[in-house]
Design an enzyme around this catalytic site. Structure first.
Site, PDB file in Angstrom:
ATOM      1  N   CYS A   1       0.817  -1.221   0.000  1.00 30.85           N
ATOM      2  CA  CYS A   1       0.000   0.000   0.000  1.00 30.85           C
ATOM      3  C   CYS A   1       0.851   1.270   0.000  1.00 30.85           C
ATOM      4  CB  CYS A   1      -0.961  -0.006   1.187  1.00 30.85           C
ATOM      5  SG  CYS A   1      -0.217  -0.521   2.754  1.00 30.85           S
TER       6      CYS A   1
ATOM      7  N   SER B   1      -5.437   0.495  10.086  1.00 36.80           N
ATOM      8  CA  SER B   1      -6.195  -0.432   9.245  1.00 36.80           C
ATOM      9  C   SER B   1      -5.284  -1.284   8.374  1.00 36.80           C
ATOM     10  CB  SER B   1      -7.191   0.323   8.364  1.00 36.80           C
ATOM     11  OG  SER B   1      -6.541   1.330   7.615  1.00 36.80           O
ATOM     12  N   GLY B   2      -4.055  -0.816   8.133  1.00 35.88           N
ATOM     13  CA  GLY B   2      -3.110  -1.618   7.384  1.00 35.88           C
ATOM     14  C   GLY B   2      -2.732  -2.906   8.087  1.00 35.88           C
TER      15      GLY B   2
ATOM     16  N   ARG C   1       4.034   3.077  12.169  1.00 36.82           N
ATOM     17  CA  ARG C   1       2.592   2.910  12.370  1.00 36.82           C
ATOM     18  C   ARG C   1       2.117   4.019  13.309  1.00 36.82           C
ATOM     19  NH1 ARG C   1      -0.205  -0.262   9.312  1.00 36.82           N
ATOM     20  NH2 ARG C   1       0.892  -2.173   9.898  1.00 36.82           N
TER      21      ARG C   1
ATOM     22  N   HIS D   1      -2.880   6.185   4.694  1.00 37.25           N
ATOM     23  CA  HIS D   1      -1.445   6.314   4.948  1.00 37.25           C
ATOM     24  C   HIS D   1      -0.958   7.673   4.473  1.00 37.25           C
ATOM     25  CE1 HIS D   1      -1.445   2.233   6.069  1.00 37.25           C
ATOM     26  NE2 HIS D   1      -0.748   1.686   5.098  1.00 37.25           N
TER      27      HIS D   1
END
Length: 339
Positions: A133, A163-164, A238, A245
């Site tokens: 991503c 959410s990643g 994170r 992101h």
């Protein structure tokens, strides 16, 4: 796209799998039949699609679920992809895999449609890989800059949404936020440490000291851009953001361009929206951009540390452009070309 295609989603009940299903519906992808596949734990669940619901089926070792499927979208982890993606390809499906399983395989194209879609047309194994991503949103911006002015060096720091790490990590962030508000000490089960009010690194497993996430950006960017010698380094963090992101990127160009030229180039490049009005405090904000499809760029400015350098801020929804949307966009372009 008048012809309809049988589509399968593997990992349909996960965060990205659900997003794939939503994107197919929102973009009116020409699905004839949609098959939703997951592990035995999720089999039997029903997910909404169009005006009805589709029951989730269990993957079987014989790959019978892929019979008649023309496009198989995978988002169930590398081990599942390694086992089942070749079965789907042998059954006649074009596989678009969101995991890391095949990204660096020389016989599997790694594709971001705005940058290197032509690579998807040469797929010896019948599999196309979706990049990480963070890589996707970075190369959407690097692609036009490289085409116009060449790249000497790229430095990027990522600020990656929870959410990643999946739906369970999101639930953990919500619980930690409530615990902190109620005076309880937040604890972590999914991520290694509490993410609420905190910043975390991915685990370091490589002797270089880089995390796997950082190495993915380096190696995947080089492959997508077709430049194995590109000087690029990354630091991945994170952050306690739910979706989208963000990246701070410093780009050294072969042929310098002004900030105004860079903004104009990016504004007319596919998949990019420039939001860059410093005086009005307008720049890309992850909270506002969750659920959107573009890669947003702002805070474009000269890099005062190096001649020909630009600094910028890049934000994209990691579940959409960073995963589900990119996969569906590949499928859309393949359909236009008859697969």
């Amino acid at each position: 796209m008048s012809t309809s295609y049988a589509v399968a989603i593997v990992g349909a009940t996960g965060a990205v799998g659900r997003e794939m299903l939503r994107v197919l519906e929102q973009r009116r992808f020409p699905c004839g039949q949609v098959t939703l596949l997951a592990s035995h734990r999720s089999a039997g669940r029903r997910l909404p699609f169009r005006d009805g619901e589709i029951e989730v089926r269990e993957l079987d070792d014989a790959g019978r679920a892929f019979e008649g499927v023309r496009i198989a979208l995978f988002s169930a982890g590398a081990q599942t992809s390694l086992k089942y993606a070749p079965l789907a390809a042998r059954a006649g499906a074009v596989v678009i895999d969101n995991s890391s399983a095949f990204r660096m395989d020389p016989d599997v194209p790694l594709v971001v449609p705005e940058v290197n879609f032509a690579a998807a047309l040469d797929r010896p194994r019948g599999i196309i890989a979706n990049p990480n991503c963070s890589t996707i949103q970075l190369v959407v911006v690097l692609g036009p800059l490289r085409a116009a002015a060449g790249l000497r060096r790229v430095v990027v720091s990522t600020y990656q949404a929870v959410s990643g790490a999946g739906a369970r990590a999101l639930a953990e962030l919500d619980r930690q936020t409530r615990d902190d508000a109620d005076g309880r000490i937040p604890t972590a089960d999914v991520l290694p440490f509490p993410i609420h009010g905190n910043l975390l690194f991915h685990d370091v497993k490589d002797p270089s000291g880089y995390t796997e996430e950082e190495l993915k950006i380096v190696h995947e960017t080089r492959k997508i851009l077709g430049d194995a010698a590109l000087r690029i380094t990354a630091t991945c963090v994170r952050v306690p953001v739910r979706v989208a992101h963000s990246e701070a990127a410093w780009v050294e160009l072969e042929r310098p361009m002004t900030v105004a030229q860079a903004r104009a180039l990016l504004a007319r490049s596919p998949g990019i929206e420039v939001v860059d009005e410093p005086a009005a405090r307008r720049y890309p904000l992850p909270r506002e951009l969750a659920g959107t499809d573009a890669v947003f760029v702002g805070r474009v400015r000269e890099d005062a540390s190096v001649p020909g350098g630009l600094a910028m801020w890049i934000v994209a929804d990691n579940l959409r452009k960073g995963a589900a949307l990119n996969a569906v966009q590949i499928a859309e372009r393949l359909v236009v070309r008859g697969l």
